[in-house]
Motif scaffolding. Structure first.
Motif, short mmCIF file in Angstrom:
data_model
loop_
_atom_site.label_atom_id
_atom_site.label_comp_id
_atom_site.label_asym_id
_atom_site.label_seq_id
_atom_site.Cartn_x
_atom_site.Cartn_y
_atom_site.Cartn_z
N SER A 30 93.58 -80.37 23.28
CA SER A 30 94.77 -82.10 22.77
C SER A 30 94.80 -81.31 21.26
CB SER A 30 93.88 -82.93 23.58
OG SER A 30 92.44 -83.17 22.66
N ILE A 31 95.82 -82.04 20.65
CA ILE A 31 95.98 -81.71 19.74
C ILE A 31 95.91 -83.69 19.09
CG2 ILE A 31 97.24 -82.00 17.47
CD1 ILE A 31 98.24 -78.75 18.65
N GLY A 32 95.13 -84.07 18.17
CA GLY A 32 95.28 -85.91 17.76
C GLY A 32 96.21 -85.99 16.85
N ALA A 33 96.81 -85.55 15.58
CA ALA A 33 97.91 -85.20 14.73
C ALA A 33 97.56 -83.92 14.11
CB ALA A 33 97.22 -86.52 13.77
N MET A 34 99.57 -84.21 13.59
CA MET A 34 99.61 -82.50 12.90
C MET A 34 100.55 -82.98 11.48
SD MET A 34 100.78 -80.69 16.43
CE MET A 34 100.69 -78.49 14.87
N ALA A 35 100.06 -82.62 10.59
CA ALA A 35 99.97 -82.99 9.11
C ALA A 35 101.06 -81.80 8.73
CB ALA A 35 99.09 -83.49 8.71
N TRP A 36 101.40 -82.25 7.52
CA TRP A 36 102.10 -80.80 6.64
C TRP A 36 101.50 -81.52 5.40
CZ3 TRP A 36 104.52 -77.22 7.74
CH2 TRP A 36 105.69 -76.82 9.13
N TYR A 37 101.44 -80.44 4.81
CA TYR A 37 100.96 -80.41 2.82
C TYR A 37 102.08 -79.53 2.30
CZ TYR A 37 96.38 -83.09 4.10
OH TYR A 37 96.06 -83.82 4.98
N ARG A 38 101.64 -79.73 1.36
CA ARG A 38 101.99 -77.74 0.45
C ARG A 38 101.63 -78.15 -1.07
NH1 ARG A 38 107.15 -81.87 -1.89
NH2 ARG A 38 106.80 -83.89 -3.13
N GLN A 39 101.42 -77.03 -1.61
CA GLN A 39 100.31 -77.07 -2.90
C GLN A 39 101.79 -75.57 -3.91
OE1 GLN A 39 97.92 -74.72 -2.38
NE2 GLN A 39 96.38 -75.57 -4.05
N ALA A 40 102.17 -76.77 -5.09
CA ALA A 40 102.70 -76.03 -5.48
C ALA A 40 101.81 -74.97 -6.91
CB ALA A 40 103.78 -77.56 -6.98
N PRO A 41 102.50 -74.09 -7.91
CA PRO A 41 102.32 -73.34 -8.62
C PRO A 41 101.29 -74.24 -9.43
CG PRO A 41 104.32 -72.54 -8.01
CD PRO A 41 104.33 -73.58 -7.27
N GLY A 42 99.95 -74.07 -9.52
CA GLY A 42 99.11 -74.08 -10.63
C GLY A 42 98.51 -76.31 -10.30
N LYS A 43 98.64 -76.24 -9.17
CA LYS A 43 98.98 -77.97 -8.80
C LYS A 43 97.80 -78.14 -6.96
CE LYS A 43 102.50 -80.31 -10.46
NZ LYS A 43 104.14 -80.96 -10.61
N GLN A 44 97.15 -78.91 -7.12
CA GLN A 44 96.79 -79.14 -5.91
C GLN A 44 97.42 -79.04 -4.56
OE1 GLN A 44 93.71 -81.96 -6.81
NE2 GLN A 44 92.42 -81.04 -7.58
N ARG A 45 96.61 -78.56 -3.60
CA ARG A 45 97.76 -78.93 -2.26
C ARG A 45 97.96 -80.96 -1.87
NH1 ARG A 45 95.48 -75.73 2.50
NH2 ARG A 45 95.62 -74.60 1.09
N GLU A 46 98.62 -81.19 -1.59
CA GLU A 46 99.13 -82.29 -1.96
C GLU A 46 99.61 -82.52 -0.42
OE1 GLU A 46 101.82 -84.15 -4.63
OE2 GLU A 46 103.47 -82.60 -3.61
N TRP A 47 99.17 -83.86 0.37
CA TRP A 47 99.55 -84.55 1.62
C TRP A 47 101.53 -84.66 1.58
CZ3 TRP A 47 100.66 -89.82 2.60
CH2 TRP A 47 101.11 -90.13 3.82
N VAL A 48 101.68 -84.68 2.48
CA VAL A 48 103.75 -84.85 2.36
C VAL A 48 103.28 -85.82 4.23
CG1 VAL A 48 105.94 -83.20 2.52
CG2 VAL A 48 103.74 -82.73 1.81
N ALA A 49 103.26 -84.80 4.58
CA ALA A 49 103.79 -86.76 6.32
C ALA A 49 102.58 -85.89 6.82
CB ALA A 49 105.13 -85.63 6.68
N HIS A 50 102.58 -87.00 8.47
CA HIS A 50 101.75 -86.90 9.04
C HIS A 50 102.14 -87.41 10.81
CE1 HIS A 50 98.04 -88.96 11.17
NE2 HIS A 50 97.21 -87.75 10.76
N MET A 51 101.65 -86.77 11.64
CA MET A 51 102.01 -87.68 13.12
C MET A 51 101.30 -88.00 13.87
SD MET A 51 105.92 -86.94 14.56
CE MET A 51 106.61 -88.16 15.70
N THR A 52 101.10 -87.94 14.68
CA THR A 52 99.37 -88.70 15.88
C THR A 52 100.37 -88.18 16.67
OG1 THR A 52 100.14 -91.08 16.72
CG2 THR A 52 98.15 -90.83 14.42
N ARG A 53 99.29 -88.32 17.81
CA ARG A 53 100.34 -87.54 18.87
C ARG A 53 100.87 -88.31 19.66
NH1 ARG A 53 98.97 -84.04 22.92
NH2 ARG A 53 99.72 -83.82 24.86
#
Length: 122
Positions: A30-53
């Motif tokens: 099972s998977i509880g949730a899936m999400a997308w993050y992104r990381q631009a050059p020189g920046k920290q990884r940031e959360w983009v979107a999240h979806m629960t099962r």
């Protein structure tokens, strides 16, 4: 034990669209949730979107109204439809599967994909 493979990235002009996919495979119960993050050059990884099962979704303010997350639970796949892209959306986009239970596992874990590059030209 669990692999996540992202696809769909590429080069697009500002105002254009892309659809990212992320498929999870392995000994998954099972998977509880899936999400997308992104990381631009020189920046920290940031959360983009999240979806629960169960279908509950949330978006970062920067993408709200432009990006849509969806999933196919039967395929353990999550999608990110990105419209009205801006140059500031340029980043490596990462998929994560959260609270994943695997066959024979003792506790849930989170897993990450390798990322897919999205470049938006002005």
């Amino acid at each position: 034990q669990v692999q996540l493979v992202e696809s769909g990235g590429g080069l697009v002009q500002a105002g254009g669209s892309l659809r990212l996919s992320c498929a999870a495979s392995g000994r998954i119960l099972s998977i509880g949730a899936m999400a997308w993050y992104r990381q631009a050059p020189g920046k920290q990884r940031e959360w983009v979107a999240h979806m629960t099962r169960g279908g509950s979704v949330n978006y970062a303010d920067a993408v709200k109204g432009r990006f849509t997350i969806s999933n196919d639970n039967a395929k353990n796949t999550v999608y990110l439809q990105m419209n009205s892209l801006k140059p500031e959306d340029t980043a490596v986009y990462y998929c994560t599967a959260q609270t994943v239970m695997i066959i024979g596992g003792l506790r849930p874990n989170d897993y990450w994909g390798q990322g897919t590059q999205v470049t938006v030209s002005s």
